[in-house]
Design an enzyme around this catalytic site. Structure first.
Site, short mmCIF file in Angstrom:
data_model
loop_
_atom_site.label_atom_id
_atom_site.label_comp_id
_atom_site.label_asym_id
_atom_site.label_seq_id
_atom_site.Cartn_x
_atom_site.Cartn_y
_atom_site.Cartn_z
N LYS A 168 -5.34 7.00 -19.68
CA LYS A 168 -5.57 7.52 -21.02
C LYS A 168 -4.38 7.23 -21.94
CE LYS A 168 -9.20 8.93 -18.78
NZ LYS A 168 -9.29 10.24 -18.14
N ASP A 225 -2.28 19.21 -15.02
CA ASP A 225 -2.78 17.92 -15.48
C ASP A 225 -2.38 17.79 -16.95
OD1 ASP A 225 -4.29 15.82 -16.53
OD2 ASP A 225 -6.00 16.22 -15.21
N ARG A 272 0.83 -1.20 0.00
CA ARG A 272 0.00 0.00 0.00
C ARG A 272 0.87 1.26 0.00
NH1 ARG A 272 -2.30 0.10 4.85
NH2 ARG A 272 -0.90 1.81 5.32
N TYR A 302 -11.43 18.91 -16.41
CA TYR A 302 -12.06 17.60 -16.50
C TYR A 302 -13.13 17.52 -15.40
CZ TYR A 302 -12.40 12.56 -15.67
OH TYR A 302 -12.86 11.30 -15.47
C1 LIG Z 1 -9.68 10.79 -16.91
C2 LIG Z 1 -9.07 12.05 -16.43
C3 LIG Z 1 -8.77 12.25 -15.07
C4 LIG Z 1 -9.14 11.23 -14.01
O1 LIG Z 1 -8.38 10.07 -14.16
P1 LIG Z 1 -8.90 8.59 -13.73
O2 LIG Z 1 -7.76 7.74 -14.15
O3 LIG Z 1 -10.17 8.33 -14.45
O4 LIG Z 1 -9.09 8.64 -12.25
C5 LIG Z 1 -8.17 13.43 -14.70
N1 LIG Z 1 -7.88 14.38 -15.60
C6 LIG Z 1 -8.17 14.24 -16.91
C7 LIG Z 1 -7.82 15.33 -17.86
C8 LIG Z 1 -8.77 13.07 -17.37
O5 LIG Z 1 -9.05 12.94 -18.67
#
Ligand SMILES: *Cc1c(COP(=O)(O)O)cnc(C)c1O
Length: 396
Positions: A207, A182, A57, A111
């Protein structure tokens, strides 16, 4: 001597192999816990006073560490820490940077999941959240006074805008406010924001990084000191990346460049085709010369490429846009992005159905807006598919 019982032989019979030779693929260390020779060794490893592994963890796992090393390499940071989702990564950074009575300054173009975290969860910790227009540097500067952190996206949802990321990072430096970005939509292939001054680069590795729509994962890229701080959150509340997920992400990264080349090429071709169609009201893609942030994106992004995401506004409103999505066959309707399959989403009839129209409009989500994540299918097949769907709905 009595022979050991069946279960003992079954449990101890499969010895962990001591392989001297290095395999080509990073092995999956699918284990939650580790053995020690002495209590002292156990105590010291647990306290990070000696190298080793203790518990899954967030204390460290070799497969996860291999993923963290390659992410730090690609983002140009000292270190990285893996999470079990993008949201757990963003949450950990927010907790590290803002204590109770903290004050986060976040971009208005975010997002949906991040918007929910900032608007619903952080206030419950006593953290105040202020939304700013990332394109208004003066507004950002005045909001930054005394802030705990600033948060922005490299390529923002849903209109693929690109703020003046260098000026924003510089403003944070001046105000002595930690900056978080991000980088999910851009991927480190297009842009490494740490190199223009961001302190924390976060990703939904779900992604482009893992790239095949088969794993949920996240990562924070930062200094070694900050890595220990986000690791502390994962140890205390969970959410650390797991070995099989790290293995999938490592495998995905090996083809990130070739995937991005195809996705960016297809996105550009589709943007150009749709921009020339009278049934389309607007195409939001930073690769188009008509996009308000094209020149800035061209300077910020590498490889003369602009990402695999675009947004299109069709004439005819909700019904027409939904019908267009439903008339597609190579492209599928579905959540997420950055995978091998081309996916479309129509926010007004799905994710933002319950959001009042005025609020949707304020966030740039017109009724006819469709977001497209280009996959790896043949480019011509995708162009044909989007074109035949336009014929079917005959929008306009
Ligand atoms: C999908 C996404 C997230 C969240 O990520 P998860 O892996 O679904 O928790 C955060 N920021 C952006 C820009 C995203 O496309």
């Amino acid at each position: 001597m009595r022979e050991a019982g069946f279960s003992t032989r079954a449990i101890h019979g499969a010895r962990v192999p001591e392989v001297r030779q290095l395999p080509a693929s990073v092995p999956i260390y699918q284990t939650a816990t580790w053995r020690f020779e002495t209590q002292e060794e156990y105590a010291e490893v647990l306290a990070f006073e000696r190298p080793g592994h203790s518990y899954g963890r967030g204390f460290g796992n070799p497969t996860v560490e291999a993923f963290e090393a390659v992410m730090a390499e690609l983002e140009g940071t000292e270190a990285a820490f893996g999470f079990s989702s993008g949201m757990s990564a963003i949450h950990a950074v927010a907790l590290v940077l803002a204590g109770s009575a903290g004050h986060a300054v976040v971009s208005r173009e975010l997002y949906g999941g991040s918007y929910a975290l900032f608007s619903k969860v952080l206030p419950r910790y006593g953290i105040a959240v202020e939304e700013v227009d990332p394109h208004d540097i003066e507004e950002v500067r005045s909001a930054l006074r005394g802030a705990s952190f600033f948060y922005v996206e490299t390529i923002a949802n849903p209109l693929c805008t690109v703020a003046d990321l260098e000026a924003l990072a510089a403003s944070c430096r001046e105000a002595d406010v930690p900056s978080v970005i991000d980088n999910t939509f851009a991927s480190p292939w297009l842009c490494s924001p740490a190199t223009i001054g961001y302190d924390f680069v976060v990703h939904s590795a779900t992604k482009y990084i893992a790239g095949h729509s088969d794993v949920i994962a996240g990562v924070v890229c930062c200094s070694a000191r900050d890595r220990s701080r986000v690791q502390g959150v994962a140890i205390d509340i969970g959410g650390a990346m797991q070995p099989f997920d790290a293995w999938l992400a490592i495998r995905g990264l090996q083809t990130l460049e070739v995937r991005q080349e195809r996705q960016c090429h297809s996105a550009m071709a589709l943007a150009e085709m749709l921009a020339g169609d009278r049934r389309v009201v607007a195409v939001h893609y930073p690769g188009l010369g008509s996009h308000p942030h094209h020149d800035r994106a061209a300077k910020l992004f590498r490889h003369n490429s602009f990402g695999g995401m675009l947004a299109v506004e069709l004439s005819g409103g909700i019904d027409q846009a939904a019908a267009w999505c439903e008339a597609l066959s190579t492209a599928w309707i579905g959540a997420s992005l950055g995978g091998t399959h081309t996916l479309v989403t129509h926010p007004a009839s799905t994710t933002h159905r319950q959001v009042p129209v005025s609020e949707r409009t304020a966030r740039g989500l017109s009724d006819g807006l469709v977001r497209i994540s280009l996959g790896l299918e043949n480019t011509e097949d995708l162009l044909d598919d989007f074109n035949q769907a336009l014929q079917v709905v005959g929008a306009g």
